[in-house]
Design a protein around this motif. Structure first.
Motif, mmCIF file in Angstrom:
data_model
loop_
_atom_site.group_PDB
_atom_site.id
_atom_site.type_symbol
_atom_site.label_atom_id
_atom_site.label_comp_id
_atom_site.label_asym_id
_atom_site.label_seq_id
_atom_site.Cartn_x
_atom_site.Cartn_y
_atom_site.Cartn_z
ATOM 1 N N ARG A 49 25.453 31.159 -3.189
ATOM 2 C CA ARG A 49 26.325 31.269 -4.365
ATOM 3 C C ARG A 49 26.212 30.026 -5.246
ATOM 4 O O ARG A 49 26.057 28.925 -4.747
ATOM 5 N N PRO A 50 26.358 30.217 -6.542
ATOM 6 C CA PRO A 50 26.429 29.059 -7.428
ATOM 7 C C PRO A 50 27.818 28.421 -7.330
ATOM 8 O O PRO A 50 28.724 28.988 -6.732
ATOM 9 N N GLY A 51 27.959 27.243 -7.887
ATOM 10 C CA GLY A 51 29.275 26.632 -7.972
ATOM 11 C C GLY A 51 29.534 25.531 -6.971
ATOM 12 O O GLY A 51 30.450 24.725 -7.156
ATOM 13 N N LEU A 52 28.765 25.491 -5.896
ATOM 14 C CA LEU A 52 28.919 24.446 -4.890
ATOM 15 C C LEU A 52 27.536 24.174 -4.316
ATOM 16 O O LEU A 52 26.870 25.103 -3.863
ATOM 17 N N PRO A 53 27.105 22.927 -4.336
ATOM 18 C CA PRO A 53 25.777 22.632 -3.795
ATOM 19 C C PRO A 53 25.669 23.027 -2.324
ATOM 20 O O PRO A 53 26.648 22.974 -1.574
ATOM 21 N N LEU A 54 24.466 23.392 -1.916
ATOM 22 C CA LEU A 54 24.216 23.839 -0.544
ATOM 23 C C LEU A 54 24.673 22.796 0.472
ATOM 24 O O LEU A 54 25.302 23.133 1.471
ATOM 25 N N ARG A 55 24.392 21.527 0.222
ATOM 26 C CA ARG A 55 24.788 20.477 1.163
ATOM 27 C C ARG A 55 26.310 20.472 1.341
ATOM 28 O O ARG A 55 26.807 20.271 2.441
ATOM 29 N N ASP A 56 27.051 20.715 0.272
ATOM 30 C CA ASP A 56 28.514 20.736 0.360
ATOM 31 C C ASP A 56 29.012 21.965 1.115
ATOM 32 O O ASP A 56 30.008 21.904 1.835
ATOM 33 N N ARG A 57 28.309 23.072 0.956
ATOM 34 C CA ARG A 57 28.670 24.267 1.724
ATOM 35 C C ARG A 57 28.500 23.995 3.225
ATOM 36 O O ARG A 57 29.314 24.417 4.036
ATOM 37 N N TYR A 58 27.434 23.268 3.576
ATOM 38 C CA TYR A 58 27.236 22.939 4.989
ATOM 39 C C TYR A 58 28.277 21.940 5.478
ATOM 40 O O TYR A 58 28.728 22.037 6.622
ATOM 41 N N LEU A 59 28.698 21.025 4.635
ATOM 42 C CA LEU A 59 29.746 20.087 5.031
ATOM 43 C C LEU A 59 31.049 20.850 5.302
ATOM 44 O O LEU A 59 31.731 20.591 6.300
ATOM 45 N N ALA A 60 31.357 21.818 4.436
ATOM 46 C CA ALA A 60 32.553 22.644 4.644
ATOM 47 C C ALA A 60 32.433 23.478 5.921
ATOM 48 O O ALA A 60 33.406 23.615 6.678
ATOM 49 N N THR A 61 31.242 24.006 6.181
ATOM 50 C CA THR A 61 31.019 24.802 7.391
ATOM 51 C C THR A 61 31.201 23.954 8.639
ATOM 52 O O THR A 61 31.855 24.375 9.602
ATOM 53 N N ILE A 62 30.636 22.756 8.626
ATOM 54 C CA ILE A 62 30.772 21.844 9.770
ATOM 55 C C ILE A 62 32.240 21.502 10.001
ATOM 56 O O ILE A 62 32.714 21.505 11.144
ATOM 57 N N ALA A 63 32.967 21.252 8.932
ATOM 58 C CA ALA A 63 34.395 20.943 9.057
ATOM 59 C C ALA A 63 35.158 22.130 9.648
ATOM 60 O O ALA A 63 35.974 21.964 10.566
ATOM 61 N N ALA A 64 34.884 23.321 9.147
ATOM 62 C CA ALA A 64 35.590 24.511 9.642
ATOM 63 C C ALA A 64 35.288 24.761 11.113
ATOM 64 O O ALA A 64 36.208 25.025 11.910
ATOM 65 N N LEU A 65 34.020 24.669 11.494
ATOM 66 C CA LEU A 65 33.660 24.893 12.898
ATOM 67 C C LEU A 65 34.281 23.836 13.798
ATOM 68 O O LEU A 65 34.692 24.140 14.921
ATOM 69 N N THR A 66 34.368 22.613 13.299
ATOM 70 C CA THR A 66 35.031 21.548 14.067
ATOM 71 C C THR A 66 36.491 21.900 14.296
ATOM 72 O O THR A 66 36.985 21.826 15.427
ATOM 73 N N ALA A 67 37.192 22.257 13.236
ATOM 74 C CA ALA A 67 38.625 22.555 13.344
ATOM 75 C C ALA A 67 38.891 23.761 14.234
ATOM 76 O O ALA A 67 39.933 23.829 14.891
#
Length: 129
Positions: A49-67
């Motif tokens: 998806r546009p609107g958020l860089p891929l690296r930031d999407r992975y940072l959000a994914t890592i945070a969610a999986l951690t939580a």
């Protein structure tokens, strides 16, 4: 074939080559089409998806999986490794994980840090001559 499936396949092959085939081998006999659905939805419709860089999407994914906690360790390891390919530094990953100690608790963050250390060690071993 849908545009999102093709987009997803291109992204998967760039970041996690062979993932669709691995999912198909592992789960295809139980859930036909699962691998294609993951590639289409997760990669073609979400990560691309546009609107958020891929690296930031992975940072959000890592945070969610951690939580979410230790039961996500296998998926967390994959996403940390792919996040590194998407441009995340070890420090960014570690800080995002530690930030989740506020939301997922200290055990979840410590378990995620241990997963990250394992991924980083695997990177070092792969880079060694």
């Amino acid at each position: 074939m849908s545009d999102t499936l093709e987009t997803g396949r291109q992204l998967v092959e760039a970041l996690n080559p062979g993932m669709e085939a691995a999912l198909e081998r592992r789960y295809g006999h139980l859930v036909p089409g699962m691998a294609q659905s993951v590639v289409d939805y997760a990669y073609g419709q979400q990560y691309a998806r546009p609107g958020l860089p891929l690296r930031d999407r992975y940072l959000a994914t890592i945070a969610a999986l951690t939580a979410l906690g230790g039961q996500t360790a296998p998926q967390l390891a994959v996403n940390i490794a792919v996040g590194r390919k998407a441009g995340l530094s070890r420090e960014e990953i570690a800080e995002a994980i530690w930030q989740m100690s506020l939301y997922g608790g200290f055990p979840a963050a410590i378990n995620a840090l241990n997963t990250a250390l394992t991924v980083f060690e695997q990177e070092e071993a792969a880079d060694a001559p």
